[in-house]
Design an enzyme around this catalytic site. Structure first.
Site, short mmCIF file in Angstrom:
data_model
loop_
_atom_site.label_atom_id
_atom_site.label_comp_id
_atom_site.label_asym_id
_atom_site.label_seq_id
_atom_site.Cartn_x
_atom_site.Cartn_y
_atom_site.Cartn_z
N GLY A 101 -7.61 -6.67 -1.05
CA GLY A 101 -6.79 -7.87 -1.04
C GLY A 101 -6.81 -8.71 -2.29
O GLY A 101 -6.01 -9.63 -2.44
N GLU A 125 -12.38 -2.24 -0.65
CA GLU A 125 -11.24 -1.33 -0.51
C GLU A 125 -10.07 -1.77 -1.39
O GLU A 125 -8.97 -2.05 -0.89
CB GLU A 125 -10.79 -1.27 0.95
CG GLU A 125 -11.87 -0.81 1.92
CD GLU A 125 -11.48 -1.02 3.38
OE1 GLU A 125 -10.38 -1.54 3.63
OE2 GLU A 125 -12.28 -0.68 4.27
N GLY A 135 -6.84 -1.60 -3.71
CA GLY A 135 -5.73 -0.67 -3.95
C GLY A 135 -4.81 -1.25 -4.99
O GLY A 135 -4.79 -0.82 -6.14
N ARG A 136 -4.07 -2.31 -4.60
CA ARG A 136 -3.15 -2.97 -5.51
C ARG A 136 -3.83 -3.39 -6.82
O ARG A 136 -3.25 -3.25 -7.91
CB ARG A 136 -2.57 -4.21 -4.82
CG ARG A 136 -1.55 -4.98 -5.63
CD ARG A 136 -1.32 -6.36 -5.04
NE ARG A 136 -1.05 -6.33 -3.61
CZ ARG A 136 0.16 -6.27 -3.07
NH1 ARG A 136 1.22 -6.24 -3.86
NH2 ARG A 136 0.31 -6.25 -1.76
N CYS A 165 23.91 1.20 -1.04
CA CYS A 165 24.97 0.42 -0.38
C CYS A 165 24.37 -0.63 0.55
O CYS A 165 24.53 -0.58 1.78
CB CYS A 165 25.91 1.35 0.38
SG CYS A 165 26.91 2.35 -0.73
N GLU A 166 23.64 -1.56 -0.03
CA GLU A 166 23.04 -2.69 0.67
C GLU A 166 23.03 -3.88 -0.28
O GLU A 166 22.71 -3.74 -1.46
CB GLU A 166 21.58 -2.40 1.09
CG GLU A 166 21.39 -1.21 2.00
CD GLU A 166 21.73 -1.51 3.44
OE1 GLU A 166 21.96 -2.69 3.79
OE2 GLU A 166 21.78 -0.54 4.23
#
Length: 416
Positions: free
Chosen positions: A239, A274, A276-277, A344-345
């Site tokens: 986090g 842990e 990650g980011r 197409c959004e």
């Protein structure tokens, strides 16, 4: 610090020109820096020093097996949330004895496989899961190592979609009920209590939520000691935030210092983190080609060949990520652009209202794209996934090729 810097107005990935990389391999392309990945993992490992610890890379942030192999070579453990992630870790050379298995919906098949290969620990998220693990371990004649994921009801002050530590979230067991569940686990024949787990959210840019959560965990640890339950490790999750624009995220060394202060008297308690980011985000960029420049009465649009299927974060979280020119030596008019893709959004954008000096055919790069970019990508609109490239000093390696159109429907079948 990362290794994507300008040299003579040309964006470099370590010692290679980004423009040359994409001219060779094509776009859209994720480009990763090995030196940055190694630097960021070591920042966490070094921060905990001689204290017993294990850094478990959060596979969900970027599951490419080349990246997992780099982590394994460094001696990293792995935080997984599915059997697929477990199989990736094993293929990449990861040690199953360094794997912790998180996630709220572990299936019978997943638990069985994890017990068969001998993972380090299950992070248990409910009483029902605890009973299921015990039953499966009994059938296999094994002891299942577990930690209980405790939800401390702490506000992480982050985006609500990536906040996981409040009572309203689906994750973990409430801190009020945790003692009761631990005592149930103590009575189960095929359960081995190893530790305590907590993860309150992602992209935290201040330490106070971590400190509040740790305070509540220490109280629980003391209560468990009164019940004769001696924990071997404390898993504080991940986090820790990163700098996407101007955020001032704490350094791993600052984080570790506060942990040690909170855990005085528990110097032998192993700490598991842990991240990650914090390891992968700024170790990767997404490079895309400007297909068209378009102007209406209100806006200028840079229409590029990467879309929300390649990078979902801006559409899903309204995430802001810097977008920069790959070649700043070119003579271009500077304008404010919405950088949009081919999907197409209306939500298909990489960034809005960005100042860029570009022309059709130029390459631009979305920074901080190494986490939750390729890992959340899809084939929406039947588009092949972006390629992935690893740069190591002055060499590049294609670590994920672009699928052919036929491969997009290879698992499908006509009804005859």
């Amino acid at each position: 610090m990362d290794f994507f810097q300008y040299k003579n107005n040309q964006l470099m990935a370590e010692n290679l020109l980004v423009s040359q990389i994409v001219k060779e391999y094509g776009t859209p392309a994720y480009i990763y820096s090995k030196a940055t990945l190694v630097r960021h993992w070591n920042a966490f490992n070094d921060a905990l020093g001689e204290h017993p610890h294990l850094i478990c890379f959060a596979v969900k942030s970027n599951p490419n097996i080349a990246i997992l192999n780099i982590m394994a070579t460094l001696g990293s453990g792995f935080d997984i949330v599915s059997q697929g992630e477990l199989e990736r870790v094993l293929v990449a050379g990861g040690d199953p004895k360094k794997v912790v298995f998180s996630g709220v919906a572990k299936s019978v098949t997943e638990i069985t496989r994890a017990l068969e290969v001998g993972i380090r620990c299950f992070n248990v998220e409910s009483l029902s899961e605890l009973y299921r693990i015990n039953d499966i371990a009994k059938k296999l004649g094994k002891k299942a190592p577990i930690s209980l994921r405790v939800n401390p009801d702490v506000d992480a002050h982050t985006h609500p979609y990536i906040s996981t530590g409040l009572k309203e979230n689906k994750f973990g067991v409430t801190v009020e009920r945790a003692r009761e569940v631990y005592n149930i686990a103590k009575q189960l024949e095929y359960i081995e209590i190893e530790g305590l787990d907590c993860h309150i959210g992602s992209q935290l840019t201040e330490l106070q939520p971590f400190l509040d959560a740790t305070d509540r965990l220490v109280i629980l640890i003391k209560q468990l000691e009164q019940d004769g339950i001696q924990l071997k490790h404390l898993d504080l999750g991940g986090g820790l935030g990163v700098t996407y624009t101007d955020e001032k995220a704490p350094l791993p060394s600052e984080y570790a210092k506060t942990i040690f202060e909170k855990l005085k008297g528990y110097e032998n308690l192993e700490i598991i983190l842990e991240p990650g980011r914090a390891i992968t985000a700024n170790a990767g960029i997404l490079v895309t080609k400007v297909e068209y420049l378009k102007t209406n009465e209100e806006r200028h649009f840079a229409i590029v060949d990467a879309g929300m299927n390649d990078m979902l974060r801006p559409a899903l979280y309204q995430a802001y990520m810097n977008i920069i020119e790959v070649d700043r030596s070119l003579e271009r008019e500077t304008r404010i652009y919405d950088v949009v893709g081919p999907i197409c959004e209306t939500s298909d954008f990489l960034g809005k209202q960005r100042q860029l000096a570009i022309a059709e055919g130029d390459f631009i790069a979305q920074r901080s794209a190494g986490a939750y970019g390729a890992s959340m990508a899809s084939n929406y609109n039947s588009r092949p996934l972006a390629i992935e490239i690893m740069v190591d000093d002055d060499k590049s390696h294609l670590i994920k090729r672009r699928a052919s159109f036929e491969e997009l429907w290879r698992l499908e079948a006509l009804v005859k």
